[in-house]
Design a protein around this motif. Structure first.
Motif, mmCIF file in Angstrom:
data_model
loop_
_atom_site.group_PDB
_atom_site.id
_atom_site.type_symbol
_atom_site.label_atom_id
_atom_site.label_comp_id
_atom_site.label_asym_id
_atom_site.label_seq_id
_atom_site.Cartn_x
_atom_site.Cartn_y
_atom_site.Cartn_z
ATOM 1 N N ILE A 169 -51.183 -86.833 93.418
ATOM 2 C CA ILE A 169 -50.112 -86.630 92.437
ATOM 3 C C ILE A 169 -49.834 -87.915 91.659
ATOM 4 O O ILE A 169 -49.745 -87.907 90.426
ATOM 5 C CB ILE A 169 -48.837 -86.137 93.130
ATOM 6 C CG1 ILE A 169 -49.058 -84.740 93.722
ATOM 7 C CG2 ILE A 169 -47.655 -86.121 92.167
ATOM 8 C CD1 ILE A 169 -47.914 -84.236 94.569
ATOM 9 N N GLU A 170 -49.707 -89.032 92.362
ATOM 10 C CA GLU A 170 -49.395 -90.303 91.701
ATOM 11 C C GLU A 170 -50.550 -90.789 90.824
ATOM 12 O O GLU A 170 -50.336 -91.183 89.660
ATOM 13 C CB GLU A 170 -49.067 -91.367 92.753
ATOM 14 C CG GLU A 170 -49.004 -92.801 92.235
ATOM 15 C CD GLU A 170 -47.915 -93.045 91.213
ATOM 16 O OE1 GLU A 170 -47.987 -94.073 90.514
ATOM 17 O OE2 GLU A 170 -47.002 -92.200 91.099
ATOM 18 N N VAL A 229 -43.853 -86.276 90.407
ATOM 19 C CA VAL A 229 -44.049 -87.458 91.250
ATOM 20 C C VAL A 229 -42.762 -87.800 91.985
ATOM 21 O O VAL A 229 -42.758 -88.079 93.193
ATOM 22 C CB VAL A 229 -44.505 -88.666 90.397
ATOM 23 C CG1 VAL A 229 -44.452 -89.956 91.225
ATOM 24 C CG2 VAL A 229 -45.921 -88.445 89.880
ATOM 25 N N GLU A 289 -49.944 -87.015 98.126
ATOM 26 C CA GLU A 289 -49.122 -87.958 97.341
ATOM 27 C C GLU A 289 -49.995 -88.861 96.480
ATOM 28 O O GLU A 289 -49.642 -89.187 95.341
ATOM 29 C CB GLU A 289 -48.261 -88.798 98.283
ATOM 30 C CG GLU A 289 -47.136 -88.051 98.970
ATOM 31 C CD GLU A 289 -47.604 -87.271 100.176
ATOM 32 O OE1 GLU A 289 -48.789 -87.467 100.574
ATOM 33 O OE2 GLU A 289 -46.825 -86.473 100.728
ATOM 34 N N THR A 290 -51.141 -89.248 97.020
ATOM 35 C CA THR A 290 -52.077 -90.089 96.262
ATOM 36 C C THR A 290 -52.603 -89.335 95.046
ATOM 37 O O THR A 290 -52.677 -89.886 93.936
ATOM 38 C CB THR A 290 -53.253 -90.516 97.147
ATOM 39 O OG1 THR A 290 -52.757 -91.233 98.283
ATOM 40 C CG2 THR A 290 -54.216 -91.402 96.373
ATOM 41 N N THR A 321 -41.543 -84.898 94.563
ATOM 42 C CA THR A 321 -42.389 -84.834 95.760
ATOM 43 C C THR A 321 -42.461 -86.168 96.496
ATOM 44 O O THR A 321 -43.196 -86.295 97.479
ATOM 45 C CB THR A 321 -43.819 -84.393 95.384
ATOM 46 O OG1 THR A 321 -44.371 -85.321 94.448
ATOM 47 C CG2 THR A 321 -43.813 -82.991 94.790
ATOM 48 N N GLU A 322 -41.711 -87.166 95.985
ATOM 49 C CA GLU A 322 -41.677 -88.504 96.595
ATOM 50 C C GLU A 322 -43.080 -89.090 96.730
ATOM 51 O O GLU A 322 -43.461 -89.623 97.764
ATOM 52 C CB GLU A 322 -40.979 -88.449 97.954
ATOM 53 C CG GLU A 322 -39.536 -87.971 97.877
ATOM 54 C CD GLU A 322 -38.850 -87.965 99.225
ATOM 55 O OE1 GLU A 322 -39.515 -88.243 100.243
ATOM 56 O OE2 GLU A 322 -37.640 -87.678 99.272
ATOM 57 N N SER A 323 -43.837 -88.990 95.627
ATOM 58 C CA SER A 323 -45.220 -89.471 95.623
ATOM 59 C C SER A 323 -45.380 -90.810 94.917
ATOM 60 O O SER A 323 -46.509 -91.253 94.676
ATOM 61 C CB SER A 323 -46.130 -88.428 94.951
ATOM 62 O OG SER A 323 -46.063 -87.185 95.623
ATOM 63 N N GLN A 333 -45.134 -93.791 95.821
ATOM 64 C CA GLN A 333 -45.882 -94.816 96.561
ATOM 65 C C GLN A 333 -47.210 -94.285 97.080
ATOM 66 O O GLN A 333 -47.789 -94.836 98.014
ATOM 67 C CB GLN A 333 -45.041 -95.325 97.723
ATOM 68 C CG GLN A 333 -43.813 -96.123 97.300
ATOM 69 C CD GLN A 333 -44.205 -97.386 96.550
ATOM 70 O OE1 GLN A 333 -45.008 -98.181 97.017
ATOM 71 N NE2 GLN A 333 -43.628 -97.571 95.361
ATOM 72 N N GLY A 334 -47.699 -93.216 96.437
ATOM 73 C CA GLY A 334 -48.960 -92.607 96.875
ATOM 74 C C GLY A 334 -50.166 -93.507 96.711
ATOM 75 O O GLY A 334 -51.196 -93.297 97.358
ATOM 76 N N SER A 369 -54.375 -88.695 100.075
ATOM 77 C CA SER A 369 -53.378 -87.724 100.516
ATOM 78 C C SER A 369 -52.888 -86.968 99.293
ATOM 79 O O SER A 369 -53.222 -87.306 98.152
ATOM 80 C CB SER A 369 -52.198 -88.438 101.191
ATOM 81 O OG SER A 369 -51.536 -89.296 100.271
#
Length: 303
Positions: free
Chosen positions: A60-61, A29, A57-58, A32-34, A36-37, A55
């Motif tokens: 992953i988070e 998380v 990121e969503t 990958t800067e996720s 705030q996913g 997305s």
């Protein structure tokens, strides 16, 4: 454990694996800067149980939150089982408590990071979040070891180590945790490549200002070097002071090998440009090392 508590054996291994997966997933998380996913919503994602706008990121988070919740439930189940079945064993009782306490604490802190807006506060909270996950994983592993030893009825002849030596081990555990915190801060402050590909120093500067990412990176490097040196001294002390304690020497050598591998994996991160697999390797090695030295500190007697 296999014959007396077959389901407990399965539960302990599932919990160990789940705790490790939770730790690694949290690192993914971050890398990958996720974080705030899912926006500022917690525990749901983007204000919905099943978000419509998804997305990578969503995914992953939100999957990290689901995994963490499932692992938290496994640890709760394991802790309650241990308290009911082995309440008279104080070591198992407390290891179960710390496993549960720190997984709840890291979950609560993870929720707070969602709503933090300031970069400094959020980075500091995220670094603590990783540290609490690490302590929970180590506690679960030590609980697994203690259960196996107790149920197998291992009666090896063991001899105590000095109180001062145990105190030194606990201080080293706390210092290791502090160094881990600086490493987590490097990651969350996006300082991994702040010194470019320079190793071991950061260009011409010995200690850049801590107000910038390069300073945070070098702080962690100096702390990591000192951690390796102290482990070397600790190993030599054990070889000299306790030459007949085979298990203690074997465990110490294992710890020294892993702290060396940790240094190597740190160099690999820099030379690879902060690649994901290198970072996950770094996380895995420090998790093993921390568990080993925590195990050493909790043992009063050694063979």
């Amino acid at each position: 454990m296999q014959k007396q508590y077959p389901y407990l054996r399965v539960l302990t291994w599932l919990t160990v694996f789940g705790s490790y997966l939770m730790l690694i997933h949290g690192s993914i998380v971050t890398i990958t800067e996720s974080g705030q996913g899912c926006g500022n919503s917690w525990p749901v994602c983007k204000g919905q149980l099943i978000p419509e706008d998804v997305s990578i990121e969503t995914v992953i988070e939100y999957s990290h939150r689901i995994v963490s919740g499932a692992v938290g439930f496994l640890i709760l189940l394991l802790a309650v089982w241990c308290w009911i079945s082995f309440w008279k064993n104080s070591k198992i009782r407390w290891l179960a408590f710390w496993s549960l306490f720190f997984v709840v604490l890291q979950g609560a802190l993870g929720a707070l990071t969602v709503v933090f807006q300031g970069d400094f506060e959020r980075n500091a909270a995220l670094a603590l979040h990783f540290g609490f996950s690490l302590v929970s994983l180590a506690s679960v592993i030590l609980l697994n070891i203690e259960l196996r030893q107790m149920l197998k009825g291992e009666n090896k002849t063991r001899f105590p180590i000095s109180r001062n030596f145990r105190l030194f081990l606990w201080i080293y555990v706390l210092y290791t945790y502090a160094v881990v915190y600086t490493g987590a801060l490097v990651r969350h402050a996006e300082a991994t490549m702040a010194c470019g590909y320079h190793v071991p120093l950061c260009g011409p500067q010995l200690l850049p200002s801590l107000a910038n990412p390069a300073g945070i990176q070098m702080l962690h490097r100096y702390a990591a070097v000192s951690l390796w040196l102290i482990m070397l001294v600790l190993l030599l002390l054990i070889l000299v002071k306790y030459p007949d304690r085979k298990q203690l020497k074997k465990t110490s050598w294992t710890a020294f090998i892993f702290i060396t591998l940790q240094a190597v994996s740190g160099v690999i991160i820099v030379l690879s440009g902060g690649q994901l697999l290198a970072a996950l390797l770094h996380t895995t090695v420090i998790s093993i090392f921390f568990t080993i030295i925590l195990y050493m500190a909790t043992q009063k007697n050694w063979s």
